[in-house]
Design a protein around this motif. Structure first.
Motif, PDB file in Angstrom:
ATOM      1  N   SER A   1      -3.052 -12.144  -4.590  1.00 16.84           N
ATOM      2  CA  SER A   1      -3.734 -11.937  -5.880  1.00 16.84           C
ATOM      3  C   SER A   1      -2.943 -10.970  -6.755  1.00 16.84           C
ATOM      4  CB  SER A   1      -5.158 -11.411  -5.664  1.00 16.84           C
ATOM      5  OG  SER A   1      -5.139 -10.097  -5.110  1.00 16.84           O
ATOM      6  N   HIS A   2      -2.403  -9.920  -6.141  1.00 19.76           N
ATOM      7  CA  HIS A   2      -1.571  -8.972  -6.891  1.00 19.76           C
ATOM      8  C   HIS A   2      -0.723  -8.167  -5.917  1.00 19.76           C
ATOM      9  CE1 HIS A   2      -5.106  -6.564  -5.925  1.00 19.76           C
ATOM     10  NE2 HIS A   2      -4.546  -5.466  -6.362  1.00 19.76           N
ATOM     11  N   TRP A   3       0.294  -7.493  -6.456  1.00 25.37           N
ATOM     12  CA  TRP A   3       1.363  -6.966  -5.597  1.00 25.37           C
ATOM     13  C   TRP A   3       0.995  -5.682  -4.845  1.00 25.37           C
ATOM     14  CZ3 TRP A   3       3.220  -2.056  -6.153  1.00 25.37           C
ATOM     15  CH2 TRP A   3       2.958  -1.401  -7.367  1.00 25.37           C
TER      16      TRP A   3
ATOM     17  N   GLY B   1      -9.892 -11.103  -6.310  1.00 29.87           N
ATOM     18  CA  GLY B   1      -8.930 -10.026  -6.042  1.00 29.87           C
ATOM     19  C   GLY B   1      -9.524  -8.688  -6.449  1.00 29.87           C
ATOM     20  N   ASP B   2      -8.745  -7.871  -7.140  1.00 31.30           N
ATOM     21  CA  ASP B   2      -9.277  -6.588  -7.622  1.00 31.30           C
ATOM     22  C   ASP B   2      -9.694  -6.670  -9.082  1.00 31.30           C
ATOM     23  OD1 ASP B   2      -8.931  -5.425  -5.208  1.00 31.30           O
ATOM     24  OD2 ASP B   2      -7.386  -3.992  -5.818  1.00 31.30           O
ATOM     25  N   MET B   3      -9.710  -7.882  -9.611  1.00 27.44           N
ATOM     26  CA  MET B   3     -10.049  -8.046 -11.016  1.00 27.44           C
ATOM     27  C   MET B   3     -11.535  -7.799 -11.252  1.00 27.44           C
ATOM     28  SD  MET B   3     -11.275 -10.183 -13.401  1.00 27.44           S
ATOM     29  CE  MET B   3     -11.271  -9.634 -15.078  1.00 27.44           C
TER      30      MET B   3
ATOM     31  N   GLY C   1     -11.802  -8.522  -3.688  1.00 26.22           N
ATOM     32  CA  GLY C   1     -10.823  -7.927  -2.789  1.00 26.22           C
ATOM     33  C   GLY C   1     -11.349  -6.715  -2.029  1.00 26.22           C
ATOM     34  N   HIS C   2     -12.426  -6.126  -2.532  1.00 29.00           N
ATOM     35  CA  HIS C   2     -13.094  -5.014  -1.841  1.00 29.00           C
ATOM     36  C   HIS C   2     -14.594  -5.150  -2.094  1.00 29.00           C
ATOM     37  CE1 HIS C   2      -9.166  -2.978  -1.543  1.00 29.00           C
ATOM     38  NE2 HIS C   2      -8.991  -3.347  -2.796  1.00 29.00           N
ATOM     39  N   GLY C   3     -15.401  -4.659  -1.151  1.00 27.27           N
ATOM     40  CA  GLY C   3     -16.851  -4.762  -1.337  1.00 27.27           C
ATOM     41  C   GLY C   3     -17.368  -6.101  -0.850  1.00 27.27           C
TER      42      GLY C   3
ATOM     43  N   VAL D   1      -0.111  -2.713  -2.353  1.00 28.57           N
ATOM     44  CA  VAL D   1       0.197  -2.753  -0.915  1.00 28.57           C
ATOM     45  C   VAL D   1      -0.951  -3.231  -0.032  1.00 28.57           C
ATOM     46  CG1 VAL D   1       1.926  -0.919  -1.181  1.00 28.57           C
ATOM     47  CG2 VAL D   1      -0.386  -0.316  -0.423  1.00 28.57           C
ATOM     48  N   ASP D   2      -2.196  -3.002  -0.478  1.00 22.17           N
ATOM     49  CA  ASP D   2      -3.318  -3.448   0.357  1.00 22.17           C
ATOM     50  C   ASP D   2      -3.552  -4.962   0.228  1.00 22.17           C
ATOM     51  OD1 ASP D   2      -4.023  -2.648  -2.252  1.00 22.17           O
ATOM     52  OD2 ASP D   2      -6.129  -2.363  -1.736  1.00 22.17           O
ATOM     53  N   HIS D   3      -2.852  -5.605  -0.697  1.00 19.59           N
ATOM     54  CA  HIS D   3      -3.038  -7.048  -0.896  1.00 19.59           C
ATOM     55  C   HIS D   3      -1.797  -7.860  -0.522  1.00 19.59           C
ATOM     56  CE1 HIS D   3      -6.941  -6.475  -2.893  1.00 19.59           C
ATOM     57  NE2 HIS D   3      -6.416  -5.296  -3.164  1.00 19.59           N
ATOM     58  N   ALA D   4      -0.614  -7.305  -0.820  1.00 14.82           N
ATOM     59  CA  ALA D   4       0.610  -8.066  -0.582  1.00 14.82           C
ATOM     60  C   ALA D   4       1.434  -7.514   0.589  1.00 14.82           C
ATOM     61  CB  ALA D   4       1.473  -8.065  -1.847  1.00 14.82           C
TER      62      ALA D   4
HETATM   63 ZN   LIG Z   1      -7.010  -3.470  -3.801  1.00 17.87          ZN
END
Ligand SMILES: [Zn+2]
Length: 300
Positions: free
Chosen positions: A69-71, A188-190, A233-235, A73-76
């Motif tokens: 979803s995005h770069w 994601g985190d959006m 991405g969280h929650g 560190v917790d995602h990529a």
């Molecule tokens: Zn995140």
């Protein structure tokens, strides 16, 4: 014990603790025809173990694809380790650039220069911020090959067809994924249920801009999707997509109006203190303050 649950037909949410300042990250495993992982977690042994345990649990022998979803560190972060096990990695072009410049260290040199010059961050505060960046850098690695996703293209994950929705703001090339079949958005985190993601900053045509204006446009874009459910991405997965978009927009507007610029972005950010919008980091508060100031400028 792994924390895994089915959130759509043959799609599983894997909640994994990560060694950074967030509770846990949600990764999504798509079983079926094209075994796929959406987001990868940090490049740490615990995360890889949990991913493998999750795969085993849902009957995936080998991952074909990792979508990012995005770069951050917790995602990529673990994408490269999974690539070495044979998965193809997919990310947005703009975030691939940012990821590269972070891994190579240019990104934070640039950011720290910017922070001193434009935000008035004192020189003696920079090493602390740099230390955080250097630590984060150890949690990610760039794959040799990354396949670039185009806005609005579709890609099959498991048995689902996902449409790639560009949702810049938190990062320049943040992507969300819409599964029409299940009518859910992987955000994601959006879009998060418990916090407003901090707006990133990035260079655009030679000048540094806040991601805040783009973030508001992204909110407009996803708000009108024919879906109530988003998988963040969280929650926790939530079923109030439109209402949450409206709530966030309202909060950002209020914060922007309430904000009266001090002599520097740094002065404003460090005075947020107890009323912090996000647990902790000055780094993040600087991004919020700069975002509000950019919005104020836009509104006039
Ligand atoms: Zn995140």
């Amino acid at each position: 014990m792994i924390n895994i649950k089915e959130v759509a037909d043959n799609v599983f949410m894997l909640k994994i603790p990560v060694p950074i300042n967030v509770d846990a990250v949600n990764l999504y495993l798509f079983a079926g025809e094209i075994p796929t992982l959406l987001d990868a977690g940090t490049n740490t042994p615990e995360v890889l173990e949990a991913v493998h345990a999750g795969m085993k649990k849902v009957g995936i022998k080998k991952l074909e694809q990792v979508l990012i979803s995005h770069w951050h560190v917790d995602h990529a972060g673990a994408a490269n380790s999974l690539a070495q096990e044979g998965a193809s990695v997919f990310a947005g072009a703009r975030d691939y650039q940012e990821w590269t410049s972070f891994v190579q260290g240019e990104a934070f040199t640039r950011l720290n220069q910017w922070a001193t010059r434009e935000w008035g961050v004192p020189e003696n505060v920079i090493p602390g911020m740099l230390k955080i960046s250097k630590r984060l850098q150890t949690f990610t690695a760039l794959p040799d090959q990354v396949n670039l996703l185009e806005p609005y293209q579709t890609i099959q994950a498991g048995d689902s067809l996902l449409q790639v929705i560009p949702t810049p703001g938190h990062t320049a090339g943040h992507l969300s994924f819409y599964a029409a079949k299940d009518s859910v958005l992987f955000s994601g985190d959006m879009l998060l249920p418990d916090e407003i993601p901090y707006p990133g900053i990035w260079e655009q045509e030679g000048i540094v801009v806040s991601g805040m204006p783009s973030y508001l446009e992204s909110l407009n874009r996803i708000e009108n999707l024919p879906s109530r459910v988003y998988l963040p991405g969280h929650g926790i997965p939530s079923n109030n997509l439109k209402a949450r978009c409206q709530e966030i927009r309202g909060k950002l507007n209020k914060q922007m109006l309430r904000h009266s610029p001090a002599e520097s972005v740094y002065a404003s950010a460090s005075s947020l203190g107890g009323e912090a919008i996000h647990p902790g980091l000055l780094f993040i508060q600087l991004h919020y303050v700069y975002g509000w100031e950019q919005l104020k400028k836009k509104v006039g």
